[in-house]
Each structure stands twice: as C-alpha cells, then as structure tokens.
Design a protein around this motif. Structure first.
Motif, PDB file in Angstrom:
ATOM      1  N   VAL A 146      10.471 -27.824 -75.081  1.00  0.00           N
ATOM      2  CA  VAL A 146      11.746 -28.503 -75.296  1.00  0.00           C
ATOM      3  C   VAL A 146      11.480 -29.883 -75.873  1.00  0.00           C
ATOM      4  CG1 VAL A 146      12.942 -27.263 -73.444  1.00  0.00           C
ATOM      5  CG2 VAL A 146      11.766 -29.416 -72.926  1.00  0.00           C
ATOM      6  N   THR A 147      12.531 -30.531 -76.336  1.00  0.00           N
ATOM      7  CA  THR A 147      12.418 -31.901 -76.819  1.00  0.00           C
ATOM      8  C   THR A 147      13.549 -32.733 -76.234  1.00  0.00           C
ATOM      9  OG1 THR A 147      13.772 -31.475 -78.783  1.00  0.00           O
ATOM     10  CG2 THR A 147      11.392 -31.176 -79.003  1.00  0.00           C
ATOM     11  N   VAL A 153      11.650 -37.544 -81.335  1.00  0.00           N
ATOM     12  CA  VAL A 153      11.335 -36.203 -80.862  1.00  0.00           C
ATOM     13  C   VAL A 153      10.099 -36.261 -79.976  1.00  0.00           C
ATOM     14  CG1 VAL A 153      10.668 -33.873 -81.530  1.00  0.00           C
ATOM     15  CG2 VAL A 153      12.359 -35.129 -82.884  1.00  0.00           C
ATOM     16  N   VAL A 154      10.284 -35.976 -78.694  1.00  0.00           N
ATOM     17  CA  VAL A 154       9.190 -35.973 -77.734  1.00  0.00           C
ATOM     18  C   VAL A 154       9.038 -34.558 -77.183  1.00  0.00           C
ATOM     19  CG1 VAL A 154       8.310 -36.925 -75.578  1.00  0.00           C
ATOM     20  CG2 VAL A 154       9.668 -38.369 -77.109  1.00  0.00           C
ATOM     21  N   PRO A 155       7.987 -33.822 -77.574  1.00  0.00           N
ATOM     22  CA  PRO A 155       7.835 -32.454 -77.079  1.00  0.00           C
ATOM     23  C   PRO A 155       7.450 -32.433 -75.603  1.00  0.00           C
ATOM     24  CG  PRO A 155       5.958 -33.066 -78.418  1.00  0.00           C
ATOM     25  CD  PRO A 155       6.925 -34.191 -78.531  1.00  0.00           C
ATOM     26  N   ALA A 205       0.562 -33.767 -74.131  1.00  0.00           N
ATOM     27  CA  ALA A 205      -0.445 -34.794 -74.411  1.00  0.00           C
ATOM     28  C   ALA A 205      -0.473 -35.177 -75.887  1.00  0.00           C
ATOM     29  CB  ALA A 205      -1.819 -34.290 -73.994  1.00  0.00           C
ATOM     30  N   PRO A 206      -0.655 -36.472 -76.198  1.00  0.00           N
ATOM     31  CA  PRO A 206      -0.813 -36.903 -77.595  1.00  0.00           C
ATOM     32  C   PRO A 206      -1.959 -36.161 -78.262  1.00  0.00           C
ATOM     33  CG  PRO A 206      -0.498 -38.792 -76.146  1.00  0.00           C
ATOM     34  CD  PRO A 206      -0.679 -37.603 -75.249  1.00  0.00           C
ATOM     35  N   GLY A 207      -1.733 -35.770 -79.512  1.00  0.00           N
ATOM     36  CA  GLY A 207      -2.742 -35.038 -80.260  1.00  0.00           C
ATOM     37  C   GLY A 207      -2.652 -33.529 -80.121  1.00  0.00           C
ATOM     38  N   THR A 328      12.997 -24.205 -81.172  1.00  0.00           N
ATOM     39  CA  THR A 328      13.303 -22.827 -81.585  1.00  0.00           C
ATOM     40  C   THR A 328      12.620 -22.416 -82.877  1.00  0.00           C
ATOM     41  OG1 THR A 328      15.284 -23.556 -82.766  1.00  0.00           O
ATOM     42  CG2 THR A 328      15.554 -22.924 -80.473  1.00  0.00           C
ATOM     43  N   GLU A 329      12.480 -21.097 -83.051  1.00  0.00           N
ATOM     44  CA  GLU A 329      11.984 -20.417 -84.263  1.00  0.00           C
ATOM     45  C   GLU A 329      10.687 -20.961 -84.822  1.00  0.00           C
ATOM     46  OE1 GLU A 329      12.872 -17.707 -85.816  1.00  0.00           O
ATOM     47  OE2 GLU A 329      14.974 -17.485 -85.493  1.00  0.00           O
ATOM     48  N   TYR A 330       9.641 -20.720 -84.769  1.00  0.00           N
ATOM     49  CA  TYR A 330       8.435 -21.091 -85.498  1.00  0.00           C
ATOM     50  C   TYR A 330       8.209 -22.580 -85.700  1.00  0.00           C
ATOM     51  CZ  TYR A 330       8.616 -16.147 -86.531  1.00  0.00           C
ATOM     52  OH  TYR A 330       8.719 -14.784 -86.424  1.00  0.00           O
ATOM     53  N   GLN A 331       8.974 -23.466 -85.100  1.00  0.00           N
ATOM     54  CA  GLN A 331       8.714 -24.893 -85.226  1.00  0.00           C
ATOM     55  C   GLN A 331       7.391 -25.239 -84.566  1.00  0.00           C
ATOM     56  OE1 GLN A 331      12.012 -26.700 -83.235  1.00  0.00           O
ATOM     57  NE2 GLN A 331      13.369 -26.533 -84.974  1.00  0.00           N
ATOM     58  N   ARG A 332       6.674 -26.141 -85.184  1.00  0.00           N
ATOM     59  CA  ARG A 332       5.465 -26.673 -84.554  1.00  0.00           C
ATOM     60  C   ARG A 332       5.574 -28.179 -84.598  1.00  0.00           C
ATOM     61  NH1 ARG A 332      -0.201 -23.433 -85.130  1.00  0.00           N
ATOM     62  NH2 ARG A 332       0.552 -21.396 -84.473  1.00  0.00           N
ATOM     63  N   ILE A 333       5.292 -28.789 -83.473  1.00  0.00           N
ATOM     64  CA  ILE A 333       5.408 -30.245 -83.373  1.00  0.00           C
ATOM     65  C   ILE A 333       4.059 -30.800 -82.940  1.00  0.00           C
ATOM     66  CG2 ILE A 333       6.648 -32.151 -82.297  1.00  0.00           C
ATOM     67  CD1 ILE A 333       8.846 -30.104 -81.592  1.00  0.00           C
ATOM     68  N   ARG A 334       3.522 -31.740 -83.698  1.00  0.00           N
ATOM     69  CA  ARG A 334       2.288 -32.409 -83.285  1.00  0.00           C
ATOM     70  C   ARG A 334       2.659 -33.790 -82.766  1.00  0.00           C
ATOM     71  NH1 ARG A 334      -2.967 -31.682 -83.753  1.00  0.00           N
ATOM     72  NH2 ARG A 334      -2.725 -29.940 -85.202  1.00  0.00           N
ATOM     73  N   VAL A 335       2.187 -34.074 -81.536  1.00  0.00           N
ATOM     74  CA  VAL A 335       2.522 -35.355 -80.905  1.00  0.00           C
ATOM     75  C   VAL A 335       1.769 -36.478 -81.577  1.00  0.00           C
ATOM     76  CG1 VAL A 335       2.598 -36.574 -78.726  1.00  0.00           C
ATOM     77  CG2 VAL A 335       2.797 -34.120 -78.758  1.00  0.00           C
TER      78      VAL A 335
END
Length: 335
Positions: A146-147, A153-155, A205-207, A328-335
């Motif tokens: 979630v964010t 945006v914070v995963p 975690a960051p990274g 949602t859907e294939y999103q990728r988030i890098r911190v």
C-alpha cells in the motif's frame, strides 16, 4: 452466490442480530455471533438464522438459568456451533534462528504480498499461550503493498495489528524483518485496532523494490466488497495459497489479544469457509483475501482451530482507518 430470497432473509435478520449480539457474547463460552444457514443433524436446512459459536456445546439441561442461547430471538431461530476463533500468528522463541522458518518462495529481492514479517521486538509469554515461559517473536504475513495518501508516495506493507504491534507497548518506528531472508522492512508506520479493523502498515526499507503482486496469486487489480458465495484465495506465510468461499459478511467475533490488550470484539467481519479441508492456519495473519478478479476484499485476521473457517476485516475499512491506498496492477516502486 446466495439467492435473492436468502439475501432478503439476511437483510431482515441483520438488525436483530446487531441488537442482541452483545447480550449473546456475554453468555458463558460464546465466541462469535453471525448469520448463516441452519443445520440439523449436520445437514443444511436452507433457512437463514442467527448462528452462535461456542467453545463447547453443553446440553440445555446442564446450563443454569440465563446462560443458555435462546432457541429463537424475536422469532428468528438460532443455531449453535462449536468454534473458537484465534489470532493466526506464530510464536518463535527469541533465541531460535529466524532462518529455521523455511522459505516457501523466491522473490528475487522484490518485496510483495504473501511474504513473512516479524517485529524485532520480542514479548514475554507464558503457558498456555506457549509451551515454555520466555521471550518470543511473532511471525505473520505481509499481505499486500500500500501507499500513503499524501503527495509523497511511501510504500508500505499491510499486515495485522497483532503482528505489527504485538501489545500496548508498540510505537511508530518499531523495526521489522522478513523471516525468510532477513530483509529489513524498516519500521511500523501506522496501526488500527477498532471495532471493525485489526491492521497495521509497515514502511518498506529504503533501497528496496516493491511489486503490487501477491505471490502465487498474481497482480492486485484493486479492492472490492465481499459477497456471500464468492470464491476467494489467500497466500499466508503459514499455509500458503488456499481457496475458500465467503459464507458471511456479518460475523462478530471475540478475539483474545493477550494479557496487555485483553479480549476485543471485531464486528461485521468476513467469514470464509475452506473450499477443501483448510483455509488458514498459524502464520497467516495479515494475508490479503482476493477475489477471482485480483481484487482484495479483506485482510485475514483470525481463524478457527484447524483452519476450516477464516475471518477477515473488510479491506475498505482497513484502507480508510490506516489512510492508505492499495498498490495495483504491475506497479513497482523503489524507495
């Protein structure tokens, strides 16, 4: 799915059940109050009734005055079943290596739903909660990504309050780790234990890279309202991917959160019945319950001993109380 007649019957029963559920929960041994199909001699009658769960069924003649579940309430029949819902985490002795919890999957360093999560802080437990008194760590499931709803945006990973917070000594910033690989989830970000929600969100975690996928099930496409009769799946750290059928969205459940927090009541929870022999077990707390379209309908909190039934907090309530949104859907988030 339920028929129109069954849905109408539930709509008639619902306000009566809500009006009397606290009195029923006060009776000795009562663990839950729900709406469901009446059974006689183990066979369903097709009639919708108020279902009262008890630790152990006792003949009426052995019960004292005022301690027996009425045979009907304002003309609505009741059905009494044996069932003791319990929170579904695993307790591991603090001196036991987390590596002894064998991994079930390879996620190539990407954080996603269906993995394990354990607070670094331990709690002191005594029998009968554990075999021997001592310091224990609690393992559950990181159900989905979630964010926060703020512009930044914070995963975060979604789990339950009892997994993320342990007891009343919790604080934002409490550190977490993945028991499968030791990857740090950094810190507890927010939590809610209310009349309808048992949930927490843990900052990633960051990274780290996150994926809006639940292992073994697929990408999360959104969230939806649960409906009786719907087929669902979940991937929990304890029992993996299992299939169940939603049998109610009206379960009111008493859950023992331990000495510090005591017994709490969760209302209007989703009840899921195993499609096979077992839907859930220890370690599954925090798993996302997902419909055939990839939409999350609930956050798994508790289950019956043996895992034939599971209970989940409605996902819309979880997101609202934590003030988060699903990835949602294939999103990728890098911190």
């Amino acid at each position: 799915m339920l028929s129109i007649r069954e849905l109408r019957d539930r709509a008639v029963i619902r306000p009566i059940k809500r009006a009397v559920e606290d009195q029923l929960l006060d009776l000795p041994g009562v663990t839950a109050v729900d709406i469901g199909v009446q059974h006689r001699a183990g066979e369903p009658t097709g009639q919708q009734v108020i279902v009262v769960s008890v630790i152990r069924k006792i003949p009426r003649e052995q019960l004292g005055a005022g301690t027996c579940v009425p045979s009907d309430i304002f003309g609505i029949p009741t059905d009494v079943i044996e069932e003791q819902p319990v929170l579904q985490h695993i307790h591991c002795a603090r001196d036991k290596p987390l590596a002894s919890c064998q991994p079930r999957s390879e996620r190539a360093g990407v954080v996603r739903g269906g993995s394990g999560i354990v607070p670094c802080r331990a709690v002191h437990l005594s029998p009968p909660a554990v075999p021997n008194a001592g310091e224990y760590r609690r393992i559950g499931t990181l159900g989905a990504i979630v964010t926060g709803t703020s512009p930044t945006v914070v995963p975060m990973g979604l789990t339950t309050f009892d997994v993320g917070c342990l007891d009343d000594a919790w604080a934002v910033g409490d550190r977490m780790v993945d028991p499968e690989g030791g990857r740090m989830h950094t810190e507890l970000a927010r939590a809610a234990l209310s009349g309808r929600v048992d949930a927490a969100a843990v900052a990633i975690a960051p990274g780290s890279e996150t994926s809006c996928v639940v292992d073994g099930i697929g990408p999360v496409t959104g969230h939806a309202t649960a409906y009786p009769g719907e087929r669902v799946r979940k991937n929990g750290f304890g029992t993996g991917v299992t299939v169940g059928i939603i049998t109610s969205v009206d379960a009111t459940v008493r859950l023992d959160h331990g000495e510090a927090l005591g017994v709490r009541v969760l209302r209007e929870q989703i009840r899921i019945t195993a499609a096979d022999l077992r839907f859930c077990g220890p370690g599954d707390a925090g798993a996302a319950v997902i419909d055939p379209g990839g939409r999350i309908i609930g956050l798994h909190v508790a289950g019956s001993r043996g895992g034939a039934f599971g209970f989940a907090s409605p996902i819309a309530d979880v997101l609202a109380e934590l003030d988060v949104e699903l990835c949602t859907e294939y999103q990728r988030i890098r911190v």
